[in-house]
Design an enzyme around this catalytic site. Structure first.
Site, PDB file in Angstrom:
ATOM      1  N   HIS A 262       0.870  -1.163   0.000  1.00 34.54           N
ATOM      2  CA  HIS A 262       0.000   0.000   0.000  1.00 34.54           C
ATOM      3  C   HIS A 262       0.917   1.225   0.000  1.00 34.54           C
ATOM      4  O   HIS A 262       1.700   1.398   0.927  1.00 34.54           O
ATOM      5  CB  HIS A 262      -0.880  -0.030   1.245  1.00 34.54           C
ATOM      6  CG  HIS A 262      -1.822   1.121   1.323  1.00 34.54           C
ATOM      7  ND1 HIS A 262      -2.894   1.233   0.479  1.00 34.54           N
ATOM      8  CD2 HIS A 262      -1.850   2.215   2.120  1.00 34.54           C
ATOM      9  CE1 HIS A 262      -3.546   2.351   0.765  1.00 34.54           C
ATOM     10  NE2 HIS A 262      -2.934   2.966   1.742  1.00 34.54           N
ATOM     11  N   ASP A 264       0.799   5.176  -0.059  1.00 30.18           N
ATOM     12  CA  ASP A 264       0.003   6.395  -0.012  1.00 30.18           C
ATOM     13  C   ASP A 264       0.617   7.411  -0.973  1.00 30.18           C
ATOM     14  O   ASP A 264       1.800   7.743  -0.869  1.00 30.18           O
ATOM     15  CB  ASP A 264      -0.049   6.927   1.417  1.00 30.18           C
ATOM     16  CG  ASP A 264      -0.913   6.031   2.298  1.00 30.18           C
ATOM     17  OD1 ASP A 264      -2.031   5.698   1.872  1.00 30.18           O
ATOM     18  OD2 ASP A 264      -0.464   5.658   3.393  1.00 30.18           O
ATOM     19  N   ASP A 374      -7.748   1.204   2.075  1.00 34.76           N
ATOM     20  CA  ASP A 374      -7.486   2.147   3.172  1.00 34.76           C
ATOM     21  C   ASP A 374      -8.394   3.378   3.151  1.00 34.76           C
ATOM     22  O   ASP A 374      -8.125   4.346   3.850  1.00 34.76           O
ATOM     23  CB  ASP A 374      -6.006   2.579   3.085  1.00 34.76           C
ATOM     24  CG  ASP A 374      -5.534   3.294   4.327  1.00 34.76           C
ATOM     25  OD1 ASP A 374      -6.088   3.018   5.410  1.00 34.76           O
ATOM     26  OD2 ASP A 374      -4.624   4.138   4.234  1.00 34.76           O
ATOM     27  N   HIS A 578      -6.588   9.443  -0.687  1.00 35.88           N
ATOM     28  CA  HIS A 578      -7.233   9.351   0.633  1.00 35.88           C
ATOM     29  C   HIS A 578      -6.447   9.932   1.809  1.00 35.88           C
ATOM     30  O   HIS A 578      -6.871   9.755   2.967  1.00 35.88           O
ATOM     31  CB  HIS A 578      -7.681   7.910   0.928  1.00 35.88           C
ATOM     32  CG  HIS A 578      -6.565   6.915   1.061  1.00 35.88           C
ATOM     33  ND1 HIS A 578      -6.261   6.020   0.067  1.00 35.88           N
ATOM     34  CD2 HIS A 578      -5.687   6.669   2.055  1.00 35.88           C
ATOM     35  CE1 HIS A 578      -5.247   5.248   0.452  1.00 35.88           C
ATOM     36  NE2 HIS A 578      -4.876   5.635   1.667  1.00 35.88           N
TER      37      HIS A 578
END
Ligand SMILES: [Zn+2]
Length: 1016
Positions: A262, A264, A374, A578
């Site tokens: 993941h 970001d 997420d 996000h």
């Protein structure tokens, strides 16, 4: 038999830690190290490779915050190591607990080809197996001194979150820079012992398997000579072979492991660092794929592929090759893993358009799962968007973070506001950073809520957040868990393989209707207000730019700005990531976001202006045209068209002083009373005589709460914030701001704490709404500012706009599920009604709100209070969040039905524009004769064919029939998916007749039409 279980377990822990792991590298020699520190921002690879180095030693400090150093290591493989496995060990000063949140590196060969990434959980570089003695080693590391923002004591304010404030103190010390012999047998023993030890800890103490494993471990430890671990590791492994070979029971839970990182797209690092994070992780993962034949890796977010394509082509080439082999799997089909609460209808649709199109064009791949592990909650509008994008599955684990209620399913059908159902899976492992620990695997199996009817779950496996990805250790553990008694089984699989199996075994899963509300991170609807407003402004300007550019292209032949719009859309979509739109990134990210939004606004205004001038004709014509980009007619200008400005001025407004202070404003539709404190004590809907404001209350009341959550400052507001409140009723000045027949307004100025606020309340002729413009100069710390509207409405539910429609939430707190929704998202409106009469609060500015109800002692009536959330002031991760000037626009619309709420929401968001020209009028490209059918977008087709794409949705939540008439000769109309491909999935009726299309849509249904103009 005597119970010596804890004795053996403690022995395993100590021997593994103090003797066996240290034997992984039995011999080592130091590398020579030299460094060059780039003076500012990162430099191109060639420049970094060529820059002059100076010597540096292990133990020396390096790395000012956010700086980049190019570190070169050189050495010679000792002759005595010939035939053995040799690795370089490069420890830049890593804290093993912080992969992705610390310094990182990307290793290059002297020719500039990437080798792999370095992070706290991945410090090795394979030199050779078997090695040749005397081999020369030269490696270059592009080392990023990313500072630790989220530390062991988390959520402390820090200046490190922006290059401008972070200072230049070195953050790291070189810890180990060696060439070393790697003992593969010891490494395999470590993997055996970790897997069995972790499995053992999860097994029932009264089951035989636990004791079988315990005794095997004991025999293995007996076999290890602590003075010669390398010489005895193989013998120790033999003692473990039998328990590792025992197969899983037939009912074992089945885990599809998906290699993953993941990443970001921005968070505790700026966007530019994510470009490099992606390069490091993908370099690592493509290297791992070459070493591990069973391994499959999945990466989402088309933007991240686009970044490495542009900035690290040498890494991208490896990715492209691995994708072609089917082992590096593009997932998610979105431009980024966006927030889903706040993006408007079109933006949410375009996330999929641009994501899927990138994967199709670059790789010929169309994946069918939305991949949002997420994201902070999922709107009821999303299922229909996923379906219209040609996808059918959703994955997220985030709802497991809910503070109060446990979601009842892990695999289910999620039904959106229009009735679309999406097969959805929440990985029961409850993380997107699975590392194949026994605890995680056992938790997934135990936690899985659909036991008895389903057996499969997914486990995204690899270090994430800041990247890193899967490690060789995770792969080794997964191999042992493939078929192991006492454990769930583990297979490396693509997301689609998982979903197909899960769907096949579970034909009738349970259904969850409505939004997937995350009972956490509710303040992300408010934090970093300027970033949020930049998003809204961009979305609105993009609507206008597409509409007017398409209209000008058809009418005047003006070139349609395909490339500019494509680039601007992608930039807006990126910023819906996000942690950007939710306001949870470091100061650097938000500072840049605000600047970027300002640039985009300028570019879009230019596009709009150019198109409108082309449509209006020669300015010397002297006619003032009113352009209306909203989907509803106003000022005589048709929706999506323009009309001459009316010569007759609307009038009828009046303002009078009120006895006892304050003013009464009227426009023939509303009568508004403002008291001496500048608060609204009455709003009468004159058509019905109905009072809007609850008796004994005052509306547009600004309220200030302390706001210091227990964790996650920018993300969270905790329910106890409501326990303490200050009503801001003190007035510095209350004046008439405008007294004209076409509009009247009062201005109220207040000060509180270190802040000031000026509000202008305006009533315009012919408008059934009270506009409220708020300007706050905000200098508070850890406070929450709300604007309250206590309404005299009795209702158990209210509507809030979301993508392509609205959803209902209760006004009460009967159960813990309702009580947990104490802060929720709106797009342009919140609407409440009793049968026959309703009221809307509309906004062009804010997303967060809360609704509460009380029953009045005096008359037994119900007061339903809507409060818009204006500003917060958390200090982590940006210590100066939201300081400074902010402007908001809200309005109160008494007597509003749901259709009025929809319309006023658009009107307040899309102001009309006036352009001088020679044209009499500009006819819209398309017109609808039914108000419930709302145009969401008018644009030219992305394929450059010149076809007109029109997206329409039913906005009121009922059935609607209507005719979409074109003002150009129509050759054909084809229903499409969001990617503008012909699509038979449209459920409503679409029939071409003449120069128009007869539409019959179901509640909230959206339809995309490709309209082809007849030639000539
Ligand atoms: Zn994330």
């Amino acid at each position: 038999m005597h119970d010596d279980r804890s004795l053996v377990e403690s022995r395993l822990k100590r021997v593994l830690e103090e003797r066996i792991r240290p034997a992984l590298y039995p011999e080592s020699v130091p590398l020579e190290v030299s460094i060059w520190t780039a003076p500012g921002e990162p430099v191109p690879v060639a420049e970094g490779l060529a820059a002059p180095r100076t010597p540096i030693a292990v133990g020396d400090a390096w790395g000012a915050p956010w700086g980049t150093s190019w570190i070169t290591v050189t050495g010679t493989v000792p002759e005595a190591w010939a035939g053995r496995t040799v690795e370089a060990l490069i420890d830049l000063g890593f804290d093993a607990n912080m992969p992705g949140f610390q310094c990182e590196g990307l290793v290059y060969r002297p020719d500039g080809s990437p080798v792999k990434g370095l992070n706290p959980q991945n410090q090795w570089v394979r030199i050779a197996t078997p090695a040749a003695g005397g081999e020369q080693v030269v490696l270059h590391v592009e080392a990023a001194a990313n500072p630790v923002i989220l530390d062991y004591h988390p959520f402390l304010p820090t200046e490190l979150g922006d290059r401008d404030t972070a200072g230049d103190r070195p953050q790291y010390k070189l810890t180990r820079m060696d060439l070393a012999v790697f003992d593969e047998t010891v490494w395999q023993l470590v993997m055996d012992l970790e897997v069995l030890g972790e499995l053992m800890a999860e097994l029932p103490v009264d089951g035989a398997r636990r004791w079988d494993v315990l005794r095997a471990i004991e025999r293995a430890l007996d076999a290890v000579d602590l003075q010669d671990v390398n010489g005895t590791a193989a013998a120790a492994r033999e003692q473990l072979a039998a328990v590792l070979a025992a197969p899983a029971v037939p009912s074992a839970h089945r885990i599809s492991a998906v290699g993953h990182a993941h990443i970001d797209s921005a968070w505790l690092w700026p966007l530019r660092e994510t470009v490099r994070k992606v390069a490091r992780t993908t370099a690592n993962m493509t290297a791992l794929l070459e070493d591990e034949p069973d391994f499959v890796y999945t990466m989402s977010q088309a933007q991240q592929y686009a970044w490495i394509k542009e900035h690290r082509p040498e890494v991208y080439a490896r990715v492209k090759k691995a994708v072609a082999e089917g082992r590096f799997v593009p997932a998610g089909g979105m431009w980024v893993e966006s927030d889903t609460n706040m993006p408007a209808s079109e933006a949410m649709a375009r996330q999929f358009v641009h994501g899927k199109r990138f994967f199709l064009e670059e790789f010929g791949v169309e994946n069918q799962e939305a991949w949002l592990p997420d994201t902070f909650g999922f709107t009821g509008g999303l299922p229909q968007i996923i379906r219209n994008a040609g996808s059918k599955w959703l994955l997220t684990q985030k709802i497991s973070w809910s503070q109060v209620n446990t979601f009842p399913h892990h695999t289910f059908l999620w039904e959106g506001i229009d009735g679309t159902r999406i097969f959805t899976h929440f990985p029961p492992v409850d993380t997107y950073n699975c590392s194949m620990k026994g605890k995680e695997i056992a938790h997934a199996a135990r936690n899985f809520k659909d036991k008895g009817v389903a057996r499969h779950s997914i486990a995204p496996t690899g270090w994430g957040d800041g990247g890193g990805g899967t490690t060789r250790e995770m792969i080794a553990k997964a191999a042992r868990l493939r078929d192991l008694e006492g454990s769930a089984t583990v297979r490396w699989e693509r997301p689609a393989e998982f979903f197909e199996q899960a769907q096949a075994e579970y034909p009738n899963p349970p259904v969850w209707v409505g939004e997937l509300y995350l009972e956490l991170h509710r303040a992300t609807l408010t934090s970093q207000a300027r970033t949020k407003q930049g998003n809204r402004r961009s979305e609105n300007l993009l609507r206008e730019a597409e509409l007017w550019c398409a209209t000008a292209a058809l009418r005047t032949g003006l070139a349609y700005p395909y490339q500019e719009l494509d680039r601007i859309w992608k930039t807006v979509l990126l910023h819906q990531f996000h942690d950007i739109l939710p306001g949870s990134s470091i100061a650097w990210v938000h500072r840049e976001a605000e600047a970027t939004y300002a640039t985009l606004a300028g570019e879009l205004e230019t596009l709009i202006d150019r198109a409108q001038r082309a449509l209006a004709g020669d300015a010397a014509g002297g006619r003032e045209l009113v352009f209306n980009g909203a989907p509803h007619t106003r000022s005589a200008a048709p929706a999506g068209g323009a009309a001459l400005a009316s010569a007759a001025r609307a009038d009828g407004c009046a303002i009078t002083a009120r006895d006892g202070g304050g003013f009464v404003l009227g426009n023939g539709l509303l009568s508004v009373t403002v008291d001496g404190d500048g608060l609204v004590v009455s709003v009468v809907d004159l058509a019905t005589g109905r009072e809007t404001v609850a008796p004994g209350t005052r509306a547009n009341l600004l309220q200030l709460h302390p706001d210091f959550p227990n964790m996650w400052d920018a993300w969270d507001v905790d329910q106890f914030y409501r326990n303490t409140v200050t009503d801001l009723t003190g007035v510095d000045a209350l004046t008439v701001a405008l007294d004209a027949p076409e509009a009247v307004a009062v201005r109220v100025a207040r000060s509180f704490g270190s802040s000031t606020v000026v509000q202008t309340l305006t009533l315009r002729a012919g408008a059934g709404r009270l506009d409220i413009d708020t300007e706050v100069d905000w200098h508070e710390t850890e406070k929450f500012l709300k604007a309250a509207f206590p309404l005299d409405v009795h209702t158990e539910r209210y509507a809030a706009e979301t993508q392509f429609g609205h959803l209902y939430r209760p006004t009460h707190t009967n159960t813990s599920w309702e009580a947990a929704k104490f802060e929720a998202c709106n797009h342009r409106f919140v609407h409440l009604e009793e049968p026959g009469w309703g009221v809307a609060l509309v906004t062009a500015s804010t997303y967060g709100h809360d609704v509460t109800r009380t029953v009045r002692a005096a008359d037994g009536g119900t007061t339903t209070t809507v409060r818009f959330s204006l500003l917060r002031a958390p200090r982590f991760p940006d210590p100066l969040t939201d300081q400074g000037l902010h402007r908001f626009r809200h309005a109160l619309v008494p007597g509003a039905g749901i259709a009025d709420a929809v319309r006023e929401g658009y009107l307040i968001s899309l102001p009309e524009r006036r352009v001088t020209g020679s044209a009499e009028a500009v006819r819209p490209l398309v017109e609808l004769d039914q108000d419930a059918l709302v145009v969401s977008a008018v644009k030219l087709a992305d394929d450059g064919s010149g076809d007109v794409i029109v997206r329409v949705y039913e906005a009121d939540g009922g059935r609607a029939r209507g005719r979409l008439a074109t003002s150009f000769p129509l050759a054909g109309a084809v229903p499409c998916d969001l990617l503008e491909r012909p699509w038979d999935g449209t459920r409503g009726s679409v029939v071409v007749s003449g120069d128009g299309v007869e539409l019959a849509l179901r509640p909230f249904e959206l339809v995309t039409l490709r309209l082809t103009a007849a030639s000539g």
